[in-house]
Design a protein around this motif. Structure first.
Motif, short mmCIF file in Angstrom:
data_model
loop_
_atom_site.label_atom_id
_atom_site.label_comp_id
_atom_site.label_asym_id
_atom_site.label_seq_id
_atom_site.Cartn_x
_atom_site.Cartn_y
_atom_site.Cartn_z
N GLN A 261 60.38 57.28 38.55
CA GLN A 261 60.32 57.65 39.96
C GLN A 261 60.73 59.10 40.17
OE1 GLN A 261 59.10 55.48 42.49
NE2 GLN A 261 58.49 54.62 40.50
N PRO A 262 60.25 59.74 41.26
CA PRO A 262 59.30 59.22 42.24
C PRO A 262 57.87 59.43 41.80
CG PRO A 262 60.02 61.39 42.91
CD PRO A 262 60.76 61.08 41.63
N ASN A 263 56.93 58.95 42.64
CA ASN A 263 55.50 59.19 42.44
C ASN A 263 54.96 58.57 41.16
OD1 ASN A 263 55.41 60.77 44.83
ND2 ASN A 263 56.12 62.56 43.68
N ALA A 264 55.40 57.34 40.89
CA ALA A 264 54.85 56.58 39.77
C ALA A 264 54.90 55.10 40.14
CB ALA A 264 55.63 56.83 38.49
N VAL A 265 53.87 54.36 39.76
CA VAL A 265 53.83 52.92 40.03
C VAL A 265 53.27 52.19 38.83
CG1 VAL A 265 53.59 53.16 42.54
CG2 VAL A 265 51.54 53.11 41.11
N GLY A 266 53.61 50.92 38.73
CA GLY A 266 53.10 50.09 37.64
C GLY A 266 53.25 48.62 37.97
N ALA A 267 52.26 47.84 37.59
CA ALA A 267 52.31 46.39 37.82
C ALA A 267 51.27 45.72 36.94
CB ALA A 267 52.04 46.06 39.29
N ILE A 268 51.42 44.40 36.82
CA ILE A 268 50.42 43.58 36.16
C ILE A 268 49.74 42.75 37.23
CG2 ILE A 268 50.06 41.60 34.62
CD1 ILE A 268 52.31 42.76 32.87
N GLY A 269 48.41 42.88 37.34
CA GLY A 269 47.68 42.18 38.38
C GLY A 269 46.84 41.05 37.81
N HIS A 270 45.76 41.38 37.13
CA HIS A 270 44.85 40.36 36.59
C HIS A 270 45.49 39.65 35.41
CE1 HIS A 270 41.49 38.88 34.07
NE2 HIS A 270 40.96 38.58 35.23
N ILE A 271 45.50 38.30 35.48
CA ILE A 271 46.12 37.48 34.43
C ILE A 271 45.23 36.26 34.15
CG2 ILE A 271 48.12 36.08 33.75
CD1 ILE A 271 49.78 37.73 35.78
N PRO A 275 45.69 27.53 27.47
CA PRO A 275 44.56 26.89 28.12
C PRO A 275 44.79 26.61 29.61
CG PRO A 275 45.83 25.23 27.00
CD PRO A 275 46.50 26.55 26.70
N ASN A 276 45.90 27.06 30.16
CA ASN A 276 46.17 26.92 31.59
C ASN A 276 46.26 25.45 31.99
OD1 ASN A 276 46.81 28.07 34.05
ND2 ASN A 276 44.69 28.12 34.77
N SER A 277 47.02 24.71 31.20
CA SER A 277 47.24 23.29 31.45
C SER A 277 48.73 23.04 31.71
CB SER A 277 46.78 22.46 30.25
OG SER A 277 47.09 21.10 30.43
N ARG A 278 49.03 22.08 32.56
CA ARG A 278 50.42 21.84 32.96
C ARG A 278 51.32 21.46 31.78
NH1 ARG A 278 47.42 20.01 37.29
NH2 ARG A 278 48.08 20.80 39.34
N ASN A 279 50.76 20.76 30.82
CA ASN A 279 51.62 20.26 29.74
C ASN A 279 51.28 20.87 28.38
OD1 ASN A 279 49.19 18.96 29.42
ND2 ASN A 279 50.05 16.91 29.19
N VAL A 280 50.76 22.10 28.41
CA VAL A 280 50.48 22.83 27.18
C VAL A 280 51.15 24.20 27.27
CG1 VAL A 280 48.73 23.79 25.64
CG2 VAL A 280 48.28 21.65 26.87
N ILE A 281 51.97 24.52 26.26
CA ILE A 281 52.57 25.85 26.18
C ILE A 281 51.45 26.85 25.96
CG2 ILE A 281 54.09 27.33 24.81
CD1 ILE A 281 55.61 24.70 24.06
N PRO A 282 51.41 27.92 26.76
CA PRO A 282 50.30 28.87 26.63
C PRO A 282 50.20 29.45 25.23
CG PRO A 282 51.52 29.28 28.65
CD PRO A 282 52.32 28.27 27.88
N GLY A 283 48.99 29.39 24.68
CA GLY A 283 48.74 29.97 23.37
C GLY A 283 48.22 31.38 23.44
N LYS A 284 47.68 31.75 24.60
CA LYS A 284 47.17 33.11 24.76
C LYS A 284 47.24 33.50 26.23
CE LYS A 284 42.69 34.17 24.49
NZ LYS A 284 41.34 34.48 23.94
N VAL A 285 47.61 34.74 26.47
CA VAL A 285 47.58 35.29 27.82
C VAL A 285 46.89 36.65 27.75
CG1 VAL A 285 48.91 36.01 29.82
CG2 VAL A 285 49.72 34.09 28.43
N VAL A 286 45.92 36.86 28.62
CA VAL A 286 45.24 38.15 28.73
C VAL A 286 45.54 38.72 30.11
CG1 VAL A 286 43.03 39.37 28.63
CG2 VAL A 286 43.41 37.35 27.20
N PHE A 287 46.03 39.94 30.16
CA PHE A 287 46.41 40.53 31.44
C PHE A 287 46.18 42.04 31.39
CE2 PHE A 287 50.15 40.19 28.75
CZ PHE A 287 50.72 41.45 28.81
#
Length: 416
Positions: A261-271, A275-287
């Protein structure tokens, strides 16, 4: 040549009616728009814009990236055209004004000239750039990037969306793949009107933002790979949870941006989580990480710090990290002469104004490479954009388009 008289104003009601009519195409679920690039809704919006342009006496050209160019002739056949425009595509949960105001504001410039019987020495061309948003096909500002020579046409055609569909195939499918070679057009100048997409103008009580610079940008697409396993039966110490990698890298991105700071920003948006299942630990994340700053040293510093620190975080979690830059540009400084045209127009019309740095990327950032370029901004309510609740007031749209009209017509030179 003399500048346009201060009594020359656009038709604010007609502009607003056009904005509302376009917003009916690709409606969102909460009052905004979902008119993503090269979809059927995009094709419908393009057809309406073409009709309006032809009704205004313009001829329409379309290049191989699907970018639309509506031309009003000037009196000098050898004079380079003044270009004005933005984009009609939206985010999946986008607003009614982001980009659209710049395109329809450009059309309103043409309509007002017709109403007043004004001729200009230079032709005026209204542009709808394809895939400015970059949400379906990364990177953003794709067509203007090809136009400016930042990307090749074949590379752009090969961009894929989340379903594996290719940009070039989809552009052809909707019937908007033109034959004109991209980048062959020469410009006398380019002007882009846009909502601010930030809170500064409204907070400062200013009608107009005179954009002097844009922010530089890095989009870094990351893939964290662990191991899918059952959430209930896998012991905690034996997990390789890609989701934890996402969580800790999200905090790292925030920490890096705050430290610059100042005049700098950063975030993660697209994720995307697999497999995006309730009972499966994520094996891969792309963001995708989005770092921005108008200061080149800060932009490069944030990127370098992420590359330095992120691998150790992932190694400690037992996951792997791969990354690639999928969008980038250095902070642009807009043409001083064009910027002054906007400043002079605001003064002439009596609108309060201030110099501002654009926090978002725009097609003007690429066109600035190949032609004198500048941007004019109007406020948006609470600075909210890329959201269906994005809102502006009719008087803000009118003021921004009045300034656009004067800057464009002054540059195109009125013929007595």
């Amino acid at each position: 040549m003399p500048a346009p008289g201060e009594n020359l104003r656009i038709n604010g009601e007609r502009l607003w009616d056009s904005l509302m009519e376009m917003a009916k195409i690709g409606p969102g679920v909460a009052g905004g728009n979902n008119r993503q690039t090269v979809t059927d809704a995009d094709a419908e919006g393009r057809a309406l814009f073409r009709k309006w342009c032809e009704d205004a006496g313009c001829t329409m050209g379309v290049d191989q990236m699907g970018t639309m160019f509506a031309r009003r002739e000037g009196t000098d056949p050898d004079a380079l055209p003044v270009y004005v425009g933005s984009h009609l595509d939206t985010q999946p949960t986008g607003g009614k004004y982001d980009g659209v105001l710049g395109v329809l504001g450009g059309l309103e410039v043409i309509r007002t000239l017709n109403d007043l019987g004004i001729k200009t020495k230079h032709p005026i061309v209204v542009v709808n750039w394809t895939n400015e948003e970059g949400t379906r096909f990364a990177p953003a500002m794709l067509a203007s990037g090809v136009f400016a020579g930042r990307h090749t046409l074949d590379w752009a055609y090969d961009r894929t969306d989340a379903k594996g569909l290719k940009f070039g195939d989809e552009l052809e499918r909707i019937g908007w793949k033109g034959e004109e070679e991209v980048g062959n057009r020469k410009m006398h100048a380019f002007f882009e009107l846009h909502i601010e997409q930030g809170p500064i103008l409204e907070a400062e009580g200013k009608d107009i933002g005179v954009v002097t610079h844009g922010q530089g940008l890095r989009w870094i697409e990351c893939t964290v790979t662990g191991k899918e396993s059952h959430t209930g039966s896998t012991p905690m110490h034996m997990r390789k949870n890609a989701g934890r990698g996402l969580a800790q890298l999200t905090e790292l991105v925030h920490e890096i941006a705050m430290s610059h700071q100042p005049n700098a920003v950063g975030a993660i948006g697209h994720i995307d989580v697999y497999p995006n299942s309730r009972n499966v630990i994520p094996g891969k994340v792309v963001f995708t990480i989005d770092f921005r700053s108008p200061d080149p040293e800060k932009l490069h510093g944030m990127e370098a710090e992420f590359y330095e620190r992120a691998p150790a975080i992932c190694e400690a979690l037992g996951v792997t990290l791969e990354h690639q830059v999928v969008g980038q540009f250095e902070p642009p400084a807009f043409d001083e002469g064009c910027v002054q045209k906007i400043r002079d127009a605001a003064e002439r019309l009596g609108y309060s104004h201030m110099d501002i740095v654009s926090g978002a990327g725009h097609d003007a950032c690429w066109i600035n490479d190949v032609a004198p370029t500048a941007m004019v901004m109007c406020p948006c309510v609470d600075g909210l954009s890329h959201h269906e609740a994005e809102e502006i007031y009719p008087e803000w749209a009118r003021a921004g388009t009045d300034v656009l009209f004067h800057a464009v017509v002054d540059t195109a030179e009125i013929v007595a």
